[in-house]
Design a protein around this motif. Structure first.
Motif, PDB file in Angstrom:
ATOM      1  N   ALA A  17      45.970  11.788  30.520  1.00  0.00           N
ATOM      2  CA  ALA A  17      47.113  11.652  31.428  1.00  0.00           C
ATOM      3  C   ALA A  17      48.158  12.727  31.173  1.00  0.00           C
ATOM      4  N   VAL A  18      48.460  13.002  29.913  1.00  0.00           N
ATOM      5  CA  VAL A  18      49.443  14.044  29.577  1.00  0.00           C
ATOM      6  C   VAL A  18      48.944  15.410  30.025  1.00  0.00           C
ATOM      7  N   ALA A  19      47.658  15.691  29.811  1.00  0.00           N
ATOM      8  CA  ALA A  19      47.116  16.988  30.191  1.00  0.00           C
ATOM      9  C   ALA A  19      47.125  17.180  31.706  1.00  0.00           C
ATOM     10  N   VAL A  20      46.811  16.135  32.448  1.00  0.00           N
ATOM     11  CA  VAL A  20      46.835  16.258  33.913  1.00  0.00           C
ATOM     12  C   VAL A  20      48.257  16.495  34.398  1.00  0.00           C
ATOM     13  N   LEU A  21      49.206  15.747  33.861  1.00  0.00           N
ATOM     14  CA  LEU A  21      50.600  15.957  34.247  1.00  0.00           C
ATOM     15  C   LEU A  21      51.091  17.355  33.853  1.00  0.00           C
ATOM     16  N   ALA A  22      50.655  17.840  32.708  1.00  0.00           N
ATOM     17  CA  ALA A  22      51.073  19.172  32.262  1.00  0.00           C
ATOM     18  C   ALA A  22      50.495  20.267  33.148  1.00  0.00           C
ATOM     19  N   ALA A  30      58.359  24.630  37.115  1.00  0.00           N
ATOM     20  CA  ALA A  30      58.695  24.637  35.691  1.00  0.00           C
ATOM     21  C   ALA A  30      58.695  26.046  35.106  1.00  0.00           C
ATOM     22  N   PHE A  31      57.962  26.957  35.703  1.00  0.00           N
ATOM     23  CA  PHE A  31      57.830  28.307  35.139  1.00  0.00           C
ATOM     24  C   PHE A  31      58.243  29.339  36.181  1.00  0.00           C
ATOM     25  N   GLU A  32      59.494  29.327  36.553  1.00  0.00           N
ATOM     26  CA  GLU A  32      59.981  30.245  37.582  1.00  0.00           C
ATOM     27  C   GLU A  32      60.158  31.671  37.053  1.00  0.00           C
ATOM     28  N   GLN A  33      60.513  31.814  35.781  1.00  0.00           N
ATOM     29  CA  GLN A  33      60.688  33.156  35.214  1.00  0.00           C
ATOM     30  C   GLN A  33      59.330  33.742  34.870  1.00  0.00           C
ATOM     31  N   LEU A  34      59.196  35.021  35.116  1.00  0.00           N
ATOM     32  CA  LEU A  34      57.928  35.692  34.841  1.00  0.00           C
ATOM     33  C   LEU A  34      57.928  36.171  33.391  1.00  0.00           C
ATOM     34  N   TRP A  46      49.578  28.435  30.411  1.00  0.00           N
ATOM     35  CA  TRP A  46      49.838  27.003  30.246  1.00  0.00           C
ATOM     36  C   TRP A  46      48.729  26.174  30.891  1.00  0.00           C
ATOM     37  N   VAL A  47      48.418  26.476  32.130  1.00  0.00           N
ATOM     38  CA  VAL A  47      47.404  25.707  32.851  1.00  0.00           C
ATOM     39  C   VAL A  47      46.023  25.897  32.229  1.00  0.00           C
ATOM     40  N   LEU A  48      45.695  27.106  31.841  1.00  0.00           N
ATOM     41  CA  LEU A  48      44.381  27.343  31.235  1.00  0.00           C
ATOM     42  C   LEU A  48      44.226  26.613  29.908  1.00  0.00           C
TER      43      LEU A  48
END
Length: 86
Positions: A17-22, A30-34, A46-48
């Motif tokens: 559940a935590v991994a799916v939400l992450a 959540a990651f607007e800055q490049l 992060w997603v990978l």
């Protein structure tokens, strides 16, 4: 196989559940800055990495849920499951 596997199953489902939400975090901004992590942007890294955790959970799911079910079905496919009453 240990007698009480319930905490391990619960922990596995909590990690899933935590991994799916992450993995959904980039869709909510959540990651607007490049920022870069090696050759990839931080959001992709992060997603990978959480997808790698989910792959490990899928492999663990086989050993925790499906392998015992398969062994019970091979032993006696028509037998009623033994339910422990507490």
């Amino acid at each position: 196989m240990p007698g009480n596997v319930r905490p391990a199953k619960l922990l596995l489902w909590v990690v899933i559940a935590v991994a799916v939400l992450a993995t959904w975090a980039p869709y909510f901004g959540a990651f607007e800055q490049l920022t870069w992590v090696g050759p990839v942007p931080f959001g992709l890294a992060w997603v990978l990495s959480w997808n790698a955790v989910l792959t490990g959970c899928a492999i663990a799911m086989y050993f925790v849920h499906f392998r015992p079910l398969h062994e019970r079905l091979l032993a006696d496919p028509l037998a009623e499951p033994e339910v422990e009453v507490r």
